[in-house]
Design a protein around this motif. Structure first.
Motif, PDB file in Angstrom:
ATOM      1  N   GLU A   1       0.831  -0.929  -0.097  1.00 32.15           N
ATOM      2  CA  GLU A   1      -0.032  -0.021  -0.039  1.00 32.15           C
ATOM      3  C   GLU A   1       0.885   1.347  -0.001  1.00 32.15           C
ATOM      4  N   ASP A   2       0.714   2.190   0.784  1.00 34.26           N
ATOM      5  CA  ASP A   2       1.208   3.381   0.878  1.00 34.26           C
ATOM      6  C   ASP A   2       2.832   3.338   1.579  1.00 34.26           C
ATOM      7  N   LYS A   3       3.172   2.362   1.715  1.00 37.23           N
ATOM      8  CA  LYS A   3       4.835   1.941   2.167  1.00 37.23           C
ATOM      9  C   LYS A   3       5.640   2.140   1.163  1.00 37.23           C
ATOM     10  N   ILE A   4       5.011   1.751  -0.225  1.00 36.83           N
ATOM     11  CA  ILE A   4       5.802   2.187  -1.386  1.00 36.83           C
ATOM     12  C   ILE A   4       5.262   3.046  -2.185  1.00 36.83           C
ATOM     13  N   ASN A   5       6.272   3.854  -3.316  1.00 36.09           N
ATOM     14  CA  ASN A   5       5.906   4.905  -3.896  1.00 36.09           C
ATOM     15  C   ASN A   5       4.810   4.791  -5.006  1.00 36.09           C
ATOM     16  N   THR A   6       4.058   5.786  -5.536  1.00 35.11           N
ATOM     17  CA  THR A   6       3.030   5.591  -6.505  1.00 35.11           C
ATOM     18  C   THR A   6       3.818   5.039  -7.784  1.00 35.11           C
ATOM     19  N   LEU A   7       3.387   4.030  -8.545  1.00 32.93           N
ATOM     20  CA  LEU A   7       3.660   3.275  -9.449  1.00 32.93           C
ATOM     21  C   LEU A   7       3.936   4.099 -10.463  1.00 32.93           C
ATOM     22  N   PRO A   8       5.101   3.707 -11.433  1.00 38.61           N
ATOM     23  CA  PRO A   8       5.235   4.368 -12.666  1.00 38.61           C
ATOM     24  C   PRO A   8       3.791   4.472 -13.578  1.00 38.61           C
ATOM     25  N   PHE A   9       3.881   5.421 -14.533  1.00 43.56           N
ATOM     26  CA  PHE A   9       2.593   5.945 -14.979  1.00 43.56           C
ATOM     27  C   PHE A   9       2.058   4.977 -16.118  1.00 43.56           C
ATOM     28  N   TRP A  10       3.311   3.989 -16.555  1.00 38.97           N
ATOM     29  CA  TRP A  10       2.800   3.201 -17.863  1.00 38.97           C
ATOM     30  C   TRP A  10       1.949   2.228 -17.523  1.00 38.97           C
ATOM     31  N   HIS A  11       1.184   1.740 -18.433  1.00 37.54           N
ATOM     32  CA  HIS A  11       0.322   0.721 -18.280  1.00 37.54           C
ATOM     33  C   HIS A  11      -0.280   0.236 -19.546  1.00 37.54           C
ATOM     34  N   ASN A  12      -0.297  -0.983 -19.664  1.00 37.05           N
ATOM     35  CA  ASN A  12      -0.751  -1.741 -20.888  1.00 37.05           C
ATOM     36  C   ASN A  12      -1.784  -2.510 -20.612  1.00 37.05           C
ATOM     37  N   ASP A  13      -3.160  -2.328 -20.823  1.00 42.48           N
ATOM     38  CA  ASP A  13      -4.483  -3.082 -20.315  1.00 42.48           C
ATOM     39  C   ASP A  13      -4.395  -4.430 -20.878  1.00 42.48           C
ATOM     40  N   ARG A  14      -3.881  -4.391 -22.412  1.00 39.66           N
ATOM     41  CA  ARG A  14      -4.187  -5.640 -23.149  1.00 39.66           C
ATOM     42  C   ARG A  14      -2.995  -6.815 -22.367  1.00 39.66           C
ATOM     43  N   ASN A  15      -2.010  -6.392 -22.146  1.00 34.16           N
ATOM     44  CA  ASN A  15      -0.729  -7.086 -21.614  1.00 34.16           C
ATOM     45  C   ASN A  15      -0.056  -6.649 -20.611  1.00 34.16           C
ATOM     46  N   PRO A  16      -0.354  -6.563 -19.487  1.00 36.59           N
ATOM     47  CA  PRO A  16       0.374  -5.924 -18.351  1.00 36.59           C
ATOM     48  C   PRO A  16       1.805  -6.579 -17.950  1.00 36.59           C
ATOM     49  N   GLN A  17       2.440  -7.659 -19.000  1.00 33.66           N
ATOM     50  CA  GLN A  17       3.639  -8.332 -18.450  1.00 33.66           C
ATOM     51  C   GLN A  17       4.625  -7.927 -19.761  1.00 33.66           C
TER      52      GLN A  17
END
Length: 149
Positions: free
Chosen positions: A79-95
Motif C-alpha cells: 500500500e502506502d509504504k511504497i511509492n506511486t507506481l510508474p505511469f505506464w500501463h498496458n491493459d491488454r498485456n500488463p506483462q
C-alpha cells in the motif's frame, strides 16, 4: 553529461547475482526517500551522503526487472509504504513492458542522484520477494551505524 558510475566493492556478481551498471533515471525507487529515520528521527540522508562521498558504496543496490502486474501486486501488498507506481500501463498485456525497480537501496539511489551520478552498480535479483528477503543481510553490517537506537 558524462557517464559517472557509483560502483560497489563487487565486480561482476554479488551473492551469485549478476551486477550491471544501470542508468539512475531508468530505475523506479520503490520506497520514498527519507531525511531522518522514521522511528527515532535521527539524521539518515546526510550521514549516507557523507559515507558515500568518503567510502563509496560497498554493496550494489538490488533491482528487479518488474512488469506492471508485479508492481500492482506489490502496491496491493505494501500500500502506502511504497511509492506511486510508474505511469505506464498496458491493459491488454500488463506483462509486456518492464521497469527496473529497486528493492534494496532506494536511499542509495536517491543519494547517487544528489551526488550527480548517472549510473549505479545494481545486482539483478529474480523477484521482489527474493530482494526483500536479502535486505536484512545487506543491512546487517550497517545496523549500528544507521538502524540501532
Amino acid at each position: 553529461m558524462a557517464k559517472k558510475i557509483l560502483r560497489c566493492n563487487f565486480k561482476d556478481h554479488w551473492s551469485h547475482f549478476p551486477i550491471i551498471d544501470l542508468k539512475i533515471e531508468d530505475i523506479w525507487q520503490s520506497v520514498p526517500s527519507v531525511d531522518f529515520l522514521p522511528y527515532d528521527n535521527r539524521p539518515f540522508k546526510k550521514n549516507l551522503i557523507n559515507d558515500i562521498r568518503k567510502d563509496g558504496m560497498y554493496f550494489p543496490v538490488m533491482v528487479v526487472k518488474t512488469s506492471h502486474k508485479e508492481l500492482l501486486e506489490a502496491k496491493e501488498k505494501w500500500e502506502d509504504k511504497i511509492n506511486t507506481l510508474p505511469f505506464w500501463h498496458n491493459d491488454r498485456n500488463p506483462q509486456s513492458k518492464y521497469q527496473w525497480s529497486v528493492w534494496g537501496g532506494s536511499q542509495r539511489v536517491d543519494v547517487a542522484r544528489i551526488l550527480k551520478y548517472t549510473h549505479i552498480a545494481s545486482a539483478v535479483i529474480p523477484s521482489i520477494a527474493k530482494a526483500v528477503s536479502l535486505q536484512k543481510f545487506m543491512r546487517k553490517p550497517y545496523a549500528k551505524r544507521y538502524y540501532e537506537k
